[in-house]
Design an enzyme around this catalytic site. Structure first.
Site, PDB file in Angstrom:
ATOM      1  N   ASP A  62       1.648   5.211   1.382  1.00 54.66           N
ATOM      2  CA  ASP A  62       1.436   6.330   2.297  1.00 54.66           C
ATOM      3  C   ASP A  62       1.974   7.587   1.625  1.00 54.66           C
ATOM      4  OD1 ASP A  62       0.459   4.672   4.355  1.00 54.66           O
ATOM      5  OD2 ASP A  62       2.513   4.163   4.927  1.00 54.66           O
TER       6      ASP A  62
ATOM      7  N   ASP B 151       0.855  -1.182   0.000  1.00 54.35           N
ATOM      8  CA  ASP B 151       0.000   0.000   0.000  1.00 54.35           C
ATOM      9  C   ASP B 151       0.895   1.237   0.000  1.00 54.35           C
ATOM     10  OD1 ASP B 151       0.990  -0.009   2.614  1.00 54.35           O
ATOM     11  OD2 ASP B 151      -0.784  -1.057   3.343  1.00 54.35           O
TER      12      ASP B 151
ATOM     13  N   ASP C  23      11.146   5.287  12.185  1.00 54.11           N
ATOM     14  CA  ASP C  23      11.979   4.353  12.935  1.00 54.11           C
ATOM     15  C   ASP C  23      13.348   4.072  12.315  1.00 54.11           C
ATOM     16  OD1 ASP C  23      10.617   3.001  10.934  1.00 54.11           O
ATOM     17  OD2 ASP C  23       9.702   1.508  12.231  1.00 54.11           O
TER      18      ASP C  23
HETATM   19  P1  ATP Z   1       4.942  -2.717   5.601  1.00 55.01           P
HETATM   20  O1  ATP Z   1       5.719  -3.228   4.467  1.00 55.01           O
HETATM   21  O2  ATP Z   1       4.551  -3.770   6.547  1.00 55.01           O
HETATM   22  O3  ATP Z   1       3.790  -1.839   5.256  1.00 55.01           O
HETATM   23  P2  ATP Z   1       5.951  -0.283   6.684  1.00 55.01           P
HETATM   24  O4  ATP Z   1       7.338   0.170   7.047  1.00 55.01           O
HETATM   25  O5  ATP Z   1       5.288   0.456   5.578  1.00 55.01           O
HETATM   26  O6  ATP Z   1       6.011  -1.832   6.389  1.00 55.01           O
HETATM   27  P3  ATP Z   1       3.792   0.638   8.254  1.00 55.01           P
HETATM   28  O7  ATP Z   1       3.291   0.137   9.569  1.00 55.01           O
HETATM   29  O8  ATP Z   1       2.921   0.657   7.074  1.00 55.01           O
HETATM   30  O9  ATP Z   1       5.094  -0.211   7.962  1.00 55.01           O
HETATM   31  O10 ATP Z   1       4.373   2.088   8.550  1.00 55.01           O
HETATM   32  C1  ATP Z   1       4.568   3.077   7.558  1.00 55.01           C
HETATM   33  C2  ATP Z   1       5.733   3.978   7.928  1.00 55.01           C
HETATM   34  O11 ATP Z   1       5.477   4.638   9.158  1.00 55.01           O
HETATM   35  C3  ATP Z   1       7.052   3.242   8.159  1.00 55.01           C
HETATM   36  O12 ATP Z   1       7.768   3.005   6.971  1.00 55.01           O
HETATM   37  C4  ATP Z   1       7.770   4.200   9.079  1.00 55.01           C
HETATM   38  O13 ATP Z   1       8.322   5.259   8.369  1.00 55.01           O
HETATM   39  C5  ATP Z   1       6.660   4.746   9.947  1.00 55.01           C
HETATM   40  N1  ATP Z   1       6.469   3.937  11.162  1.00 55.01           N
HETATM   41  C6  ATP Z   1       5.657   2.872  11.331  1.00 55.01           C
HETATM   42  N2  ATP Z   1       5.716   2.381  12.573  1.00 55.01           N
HETATM   43  C7  ATP Z   1       6.603   3.149  13.220  1.00 55.01           C
HETATM   44  C8  ATP Z   1       7.103   3.175  14.546  1.00 55.01           C
HETATM   45  N3  ATP Z   1       6.717   2.267  15.427  1.00 55.01           N
HETATM   46  N4  ATP Z   1       7.991   4.128  14.864  1.00 55.01           N
HETATM   47  C9  ATP Z   1       8.394   5.052  13.962  1.00 55.01           C
HETATM   48  N5  ATP Z   1       7.972   5.072  12.705  1.00 55.01           N
HETATM   49  C10 ATP Z   1       7.084   4.159  12.322  1.00 55.01           C
HETATM   50 MG    MG Z   2       3.191   0.219   4.911  1.00 60.51          MG
END
Ligand code: ATP
Ligand code: MG
Length: 455
Positions: A74, A72, A148
């Site tokens: 963002d 997805d 993060d």
């Molecule tokens: P996925 O592939 O599972 O979607 P993702 O990194 O995109 O991995 P998400 O939970 O969709 O994970 O989070 C989107 C973004 O938000 C991350 O890439 C990161 O930049 C930020 N983020 C998510 N969780 C945290 C956290 N616990 N602390 C800091 N930043 C976070």
């Molecule tokens: Mg994501």
């Protein structure tokens, strides 16, 4: 003390990048705008045409650079949620604490968030340092600093095909390193779930954990106790359904994280049969995810917890309890312990129980019972579960083979397959007291018909 630490973190986060981020051209990261989903491109375009900044951010940019198709998208912007909503026909503001906007484009839903401010001394935290509230808008540099890992703090502009990189994320990704932004201990204290994310993302992207990211995990794993159960459950689902669950669980174990995380993993992975069962279940899960097939969380949690149930069931039977009520008690006991930790939703608990409760019924291969069993809506899940038990060596393969054949046989063949004397030698009568803890005697009336003789 905290103030000093924070200052150090942000100085480190800043240096020398946050005032002047690297602007990385397509030649170095390789992501063409056509690779970004149409919805994400349109959303950025609309925001930019209205005079705002807008970038694809986070996991999607990371995945595209790594050659993985994003799940997805963002979008990060300097427009406020109200301003964002005003620009799109189909958009709604969600979230109370920190509002984000869901923008619908065709079949896609884009999550648009306004740049968030960095934490400062006013940020509200709990006694362990976990951040409880952060709802202030900020600059893109601040937004990057509060993410993060460096690989998650990349901002892609589809219009120019450039990546804005404050923390050397592109280089880290290309060098296959997962590095924290700021001081890992502090960042784990702010949000212990980052430990799980480190494990999951390193497995997904085959990244090596920077030693500074990895080292504190073992000693800080206990902080997971303070994470609200619903959040833990969400992250756990992401991990288990990542398509890399086997690798994730191995890494959790290597880092001692399974102790703080799930009592179930703790115990199960230490028994050879339990470990084999769980690893088989996770291997099947990964294969299904990677083949794009659907998955049921209930089924997966039923497998993860099964050997706990078996142990509790055995010990009750050893104390003289009658088999089926003992199973129901064991189920309740295990779900009470794990449910508290994980906030497994009610619906999933129902699915888990259905699958477990069916298991003794596969022992009955005489009379009408097998016919009734294969008609039940949950039969397929129950049978798959049975096959897994056989494959792991818990029960004879012959039982699973028999059921496989029985399902596929025609009526005459089925009659011939029935095992004449497979029922219990001694009929036990069910009484009301046999379904303890207010458990209804059975979720479906079929259960009553056969459960009493299921050994
Ligand atoms: P996925 O592939 O599972 O979607 P993702 O990194 O995109 O991995 P998400 O939970 O969709 O994970 O989070 C989107 C973004 O938000 C991350 O890439 C990161 O930049 C930020 N983020 C998510 N969780 C945290 C956290 N616990 N602390 C800091 N930043 C976070
Ligand atoms: Mg994501």
């Amino acid at each position: 003390m905290i103030r000093k630490l924070l200052r150090r973190v942000f100085r480190r986060g800043d240096s020398p990048t946050s005032s002047a981020p690297a602007v990385i051209p397509v030649a170095r990261h390789g992501v063409r705008h056509q690779q970004v989903s149409i919805g994400a491109r349109r959303t950025c375009e609309t925001l930019q045409q209205a005079g705002y900044k807008a970038y694809v951010v986070g996991g999607a940019v990371r995945d595209l650079i790594a050659g993985i198709e994003p799940k997805d998208y963002d979008i990060a912007t300097n427009a406020t949620p109200d301003q964002v909503r005003g620009l799109f026909r189909r958009a709604r503001i969600i979230g109370r604490r920190f509002q984000i906007v869901h923008v619908m484009q065709g079949g896609e839903t884009l999550e648009v968030s306004t740049f968030r401010a960095a934490h400062d001394a006013d940020t509200v935290k709990d006694a362990h340092g976990r951040v409880l509230r952060d709802n202030v808008f900020g600059s893109i540099a601040e937004d990057a600093a509060r993410r993060d890992f460096t690989v998650n703090a990349l901002y892609y502009d589809p219009a120019t095909e450039t990546v804005i990189d404050y923390h050397h994320g592109v280089a880290d990704l290309q060098q296959k390193t997962l590095r924290m932004i700021g001081e890992p201990r502090l960042r784990y204290r702010e949000d212990p779930v980052r430990m799980l994310r480190a494990v999951r993302l390193s497995a997904k992207l085959r990244l090596t954990l920077d030693p500074a990211v990895r080292a504190p995990i073992r000693e800080m794993a206990d902080l997971m106790e303070n994470v609200p159960a619903a959040r833990l459950f969400d992250e756990m689902l992401k991990l288990l359904f990542s398509g890399h669950a086997v690798e994730c669980v191995k890494r959790l174990r290597d880092d001692g994280l399974h102790h703080g995380l799930l009592p179930l993993l703790d115990v199960i992975l230490e028994q050879p049969l339990g470990e084999k069962f769980v690893m088989l279940a996770l291997t099947h899960t990964d294969a299904r995810v990677n083949a794009g097939k659907s998955l049921s969380p209930g089924y997966l949690f039923a497998t993860l917890l099964w050997h706990e149930v078996l142990a509790a069931w055995e010990s009750r039977k050893a104390q003289g309890a009658v088999s089926i009520p003992a199973l129901y008690d064991a189920m309740d006991e295990v779900l009470a312990v794990q449910g508290e930790k994980l906030a497994i939703t009610r619906r999933i608990v129902g699915d888990i129980k259905d699958i477990w409760a069916l298991q003794p019924r596969f022992d009955k291969r005489a009379g009408k019972s097998p016919y009734r069993l294969i008609e039940l809506p949950r039969f397929r899940a129950g049978y798959d579960f049975l096959a897994l038990r056989a494959e792991s060596g818990e029960i004879p393969m012959e039982i699973a083979d028999w059921w496989h054949e029985f399902q596929n046989a025609d009526p005459a063949e089925r009659d011939a397959m029935l095992i004449a004397d497979a029922g219990p030698k001694k009929k036990r009568r069910r009484s009301k007291s046999r379904m303890p803890n207010g458990e209804p005697a059975a979720a479906d009336p079929e259960e009553n018909a056969t459960a009493g003789g299921g050994e």
